[in-house]
Scaffold this motif. Structure first.
Motif, PDB file in Angstrom:
ATOM      1  N   LEU A  21       0.899  -1.243  -0.062  1.00  0.00           N
ATOM      2  CA  LEU A  21      -0.064  -0.196   0.049  1.00  0.00           C
ATOM      3  C   LEU A  21       0.799   1.313  -0.108  1.00  0.00           C
ATOM      4  O   LEU A  21       0.510   2.185   0.652  1.00  0.00           O
ATOM      5  CB  LEU A  21      -1.118  -0.134   1.261  1.00  0.00           C
ATOM      6  CG  LEU A  21      -2.103  -1.160   1.155  1.00  0.00           C
ATOM      7  CD1 LEU A  21      -2.700  -0.924   2.520  1.00  0.00           C
ATOM      8  CD2 LEU A  21      -2.884  -1.235  -0.169  1.00  0.00           C
ATOM      9  N   GLU A  22       1.843   1.188  -0.842  1.00  0.00           N
ATOM     10  CA  GLU A  22       2.623   2.511  -1.175  1.00  0.00           C
ATOM     11  C   GLU A  22       2.056   3.548  -1.786  1.00  0.00           C
ATOM     12  O   GLU A  22       2.435   4.535  -1.814  1.00  0.00           O
ATOM     13  CB  GLU A  22       4.120   2.107  -1.407  1.00  0.00           C
ATOM     14  CG  GLU A  22       4.915   1.242  -0.465  1.00  0.00           C
ATOM     15  CD  GLU A  22       6.344   0.820  -0.938  1.00  0.00           C
ATOM     16  OE1 GLU A  22       6.425   0.865  -2.167  1.00  0.00           O
ATOM     17  OE2 GLU A  22       7.008  -0.090  -0.326  1.00  0.00           O
ATOM     18  N   HIS A  23       1.140   2.932  -2.546  1.00  0.00           N
ATOM     19  CA  HIS A  23       0.362   3.954  -3.592  1.00  0.00           C
ATOM     20  C   HIS A  23      -1.066   3.473  -3.541  1.00  0.00           C
ATOM     21  O   HIS A  23      -1.312   2.397  -3.134  1.00  0.00           O
ATOM     22  CB  HIS A  23       0.931   3.666  -5.076  1.00  0.00           C
ATOM     23  CG  HIS A  23       2.459   3.992  -4.937  1.00  0.00           C
ATOM     24  ND1 HIS A  23       2.879   5.210  -5.000  1.00  0.00           N
ATOM     25  CD2 HIS A  23       3.563   3.161  -5.106  1.00  0.00           C
ATOM     26  CE1 HIS A  23       4.139   5.375  -5.144  1.00  0.00           C
ATOM     27  NE2 HIS A  23       4.734   4.078  -5.045  1.00  0.00           N
ATOM     28  N   PRO A  24      -1.966   4.253  -4.052  1.00  0.00           N
ATOM     29  CA  PRO A  24      -3.295   3.928  -4.181  1.00  0.00           C
ATOM     30  C   PRO A  24      -3.531   2.422  -4.979  1.00  0.00           C
ATOM     31  O   PRO A  24      -2.953   2.072  -5.938  1.00  0.00           O
ATOM     32  CB  PRO A  24      -4.072   4.817  -4.692  1.00  0.00           C
ATOM     33  CG  PRO A  24      -3.049   5.963  -4.687  1.00  0.00           C
ATOM     34  CD  PRO A  24      -1.683   5.499  -4.531  1.00  0.00           C
ATOM     35  N   ALA A  25      -4.430   1.713  -4.373  1.00  0.00           N
ATOM     36  CA  ALA A  25      -4.452   0.416  -4.880  1.00  0.00           C
ATOM     37  C   ALA A  25      -4.958   0.306  -6.395  1.00  0.00           C
ATOM     38  O   ALA A  25      -4.581  -0.661  -7.110  1.00  0.00           O
ATOM     39  CB  ALA A  25      -5.566  -0.681  -4.068  1.00  0.00           C
ATOM     40  N   ASP A  26      -6.139   1.216  -6.418  1.00  0.00           N
ATOM     41  CA  ASP A  26      -6.685   1.078  -7.760  1.00  0.00           C
ATOM     42  C   ASP A  26      -5.477   1.267  -9.073  1.00  0.00           C
ATOM     43  O   ASP A  26      -5.495   0.725 -10.052  1.00  0.00           O
ATOM     44  CB  ASP A  26      -7.732   1.951  -8.011  1.00  0.00           C
ATOM     45  CG  ASP A  26      -7.512   3.723  -7.761  1.00  0.00           C
ATOM     46  OD1 ASP A  26      -6.430   3.713  -6.980  1.00  0.00           O
ATOM     47  OD2 ASP A  26      -8.265   4.459  -7.931  1.00  0.00           O
ATOM     48  N   ALA A  27      -4.463   2.429  -8.851  1.00  0.00           N
ATOM     49  CA  ALA A  27      -3.459   2.966  -9.717  1.00  0.00           C
ATOM     50  C   ALA A  27      -2.575   1.507  -9.699  1.00  0.00           C
ATOM     51  O   ALA A  27      -2.059   1.022 -10.709  1.00  0.00           O
ATOM     52  CB  ALA A  27      -2.771   3.976  -9.072  1.00  0.00           C
ATOM     53  N   MET A  28      -2.157   0.988  -8.646  1.00  0.00           N
ATOM     54  CA  MET A  28      -1.269  -0.189  -8.663  1.00  0.00           C
ATOM     55  C   MET A  28      -1.945  -1.247  -9.593  1.00  0.00           C
ATOM     56  O   MET A  28      -1.098  -2.007 -10.124  1.00  0.00           O
ATOM     57  CB  MET A  28      -0.974  -0.629  -7.229  1.00  0.00           C
ATOM     58  CG  MET A  28       0.000   0.237  -6.424  1.00  0.00           C
ATOM     59  SD  MET A  28       1.417   0.522  -7.034  1.00  0.00           S
ATOM     60  CE  MET A  28       2.077  -0.992  -6.797  1.00  0.00           C
TER      61      MET A  28
END
Length: 428
Positions: A21-28
């Motif tokens: 979760l270092e970045h938003p899940a949808d973007a990942m």
């Protein structure tokens, strides 16, 4: 869907990249799909499992004890929440995993802590317990575990809701009028609409019904001067422009050049000519100062924790903290104070967040009113009734998924009282 080693491996790979979760899940997840180039069935399974694991992560970590690996969390999610039985999973299992999954399936949720039952972190439960009963917290948490429906807003500049409903139903879609917003449509399924003729023609936009209601609280008039103070990608601004019938002047302000760039193709499709996106450096930018005292309506969709969107973005509850909420409240107070200076006497400001935390909502409004006696709070329910919207609300509007089937939105309607001359004659 048939579960195979290949599909399980894809899910594990996706979870490995997203769960930190270092970045938003949808973007990942978008990046993962771009990298893997997999079929539509596999994409659907991966997306459903990843977001399901995020929604139920606290239970899954409890069920996996000290072995909460992506593999185990995926298997536990499938057996407990996704409708698969042990027979379907057996070909994928290693030694001892069948016995363990049988134990997972037998766990009684009602015997677990409130945090795990509600799927809300302990820090968040503790904050909610200040103003909510445990029963209400549990209802809220469970409602946030359900995926959100797909809501559309009809662009009334180009179409009517009845026309759009008729067109969607003619294609076999289960499309219904939203219960509160007079320009909303709710789809039972979630078809991709980016290439749909109605979308390409600008007649529909994806927008949660709760978000649509904020425009009706602002209720801009045809020739008003209006500012969307934190416009983002402009969904609410596009709605306001249509409500104004593309007349008057509407400024969409934001500090993010990327978000405003995302507005451009939507603006082109919309047919609006009165919407003017403007990049600002901060809430006290000189562009804002030039508009001081000239604006009829201001929408402040303030940066917030985003916890009201957990149905769509379940990772947010793990990416926020008590400290981050405190930082948001400081920014919210500053933005509201700055935006309020834009209003003419008699002008209206709607302060809103997609949060259910009182410290981001009513507490901000009460502190502002205490410092700004020239403003008064207008009852949200009264304004909705004027708009013929059948939704009960008290002084402020608080939408909740378990009550309204929308994201959790808060909104307060503030009006600048008209200037009074020394002889007590209304001079505005």
């Amino acid at each position: 869907m048939l579960l195979t080693e290949y599909r399980l491996d894809l899910v594990i790979q996706a979870l490995r990249s997203i769960l930190p979760l270092e970045h938003p899940a949808d973007a990942m997840l978008r990046h993962f799909f771009q990298r893997e180039r997999i079929g539509s069935n596999e994409r659907a399974l991966v997306a459903e499992t990843v977001f399901g694991v995020l929604r139920h992560r606290l239970f899954l970590e409890h069920a996996c004890a000290n072995q909460a690996t992506p593999r185990r969390m995926a298997l536990a999610y499938w057996i407990k929440f996704s409708g698969y039985n042990l027979r379907e999973l057996t070909p994928l299992l290693k030694r001892d995993e069948a016995d363990w999954l049988g134990q997972v399936k037998a766990i009684n949720l009602a015997e677990l802590s409130l945090s795990v039952q509600a799927e809300l972190p302990e820090w968040l439960v503790e904050q909610l317990q200040i103003t909510m009963t445990d029963e209400t917290i549990l209802m809220l948490g469970r409602s946030m575990q359900q995926p959100a429906a797909l809501d559309l807003r009809v662009n009334t500049l180009l179409a009517t809701r009845d026309e759009v409903l008729q067109a969607l139903r003619a294609e076999g879609m289960d499309a219904q009028a939203t219960p509160y917003s007079p320009i909303g449509i709710r789809l039972k399924d979630k078809p991709s609409l980016t290439k749909h003729p109605l979308f390409l023609a600008g007649k529909i936009e994806v927008q949660d019904e709760g978000s649509q209601l904020l425009g009706f609280l602002l209720a801009p008039k045809r020739n008003d001067m209006v500012v969307d103070f934190c416009a983002g990608a402009g969904g609410k601004a596009l709605m306001l422009g249509a409500m104004m019938q593309s007349q008057g002047r509407l400024y969409a302000l934001d500090v993010s050049e990327k978000r405003l760039a995302n507005l451009k193709p939507r603006l082109k499709r919309s047919g609006l000519s009165n919407l003017h996106p403007q990049l600002i450096a901060h809430e006290n930018d000189s562009k804002i100062k030039r508009l001081a005292g000239k604006i009829d309506r201001v929408l402040v969709d303030a940066p917030c924790s985003g916890l009201g969107t957990l149905r769509r973005n379940p990772d947010i509850k793990f990416r926020q903290s008590s400290q981050s909420v405190t930082e948001f409240t400081q920014l919210q107070a500053s933005i509201l104070a700055s935006a309020s200076k834009l209003l003419k006497p008699g002008g209206r400001l709607v302060y809103t967040t997609c949060s259910f935390l009182p410290q981001e909502n009513r507490a901000i409004v009460d502190a502002f009113l205490a410092d700004h006696p020239e403003f008064t709070l207008r009852p949200a329910g009264e304004i909705l009734a004027q708009q013929k919207i059948p939704l009960e609300a008290e002084e402020c509007l608080q939408l909740l998924p378990q009550l309204h089937s929308t994201d959790a939105f808060f909104a307060a309607v503030l009006e600048r009282v008209k200037a009074v001359a020394p002889n007590n004659v209304d001079s505005a």
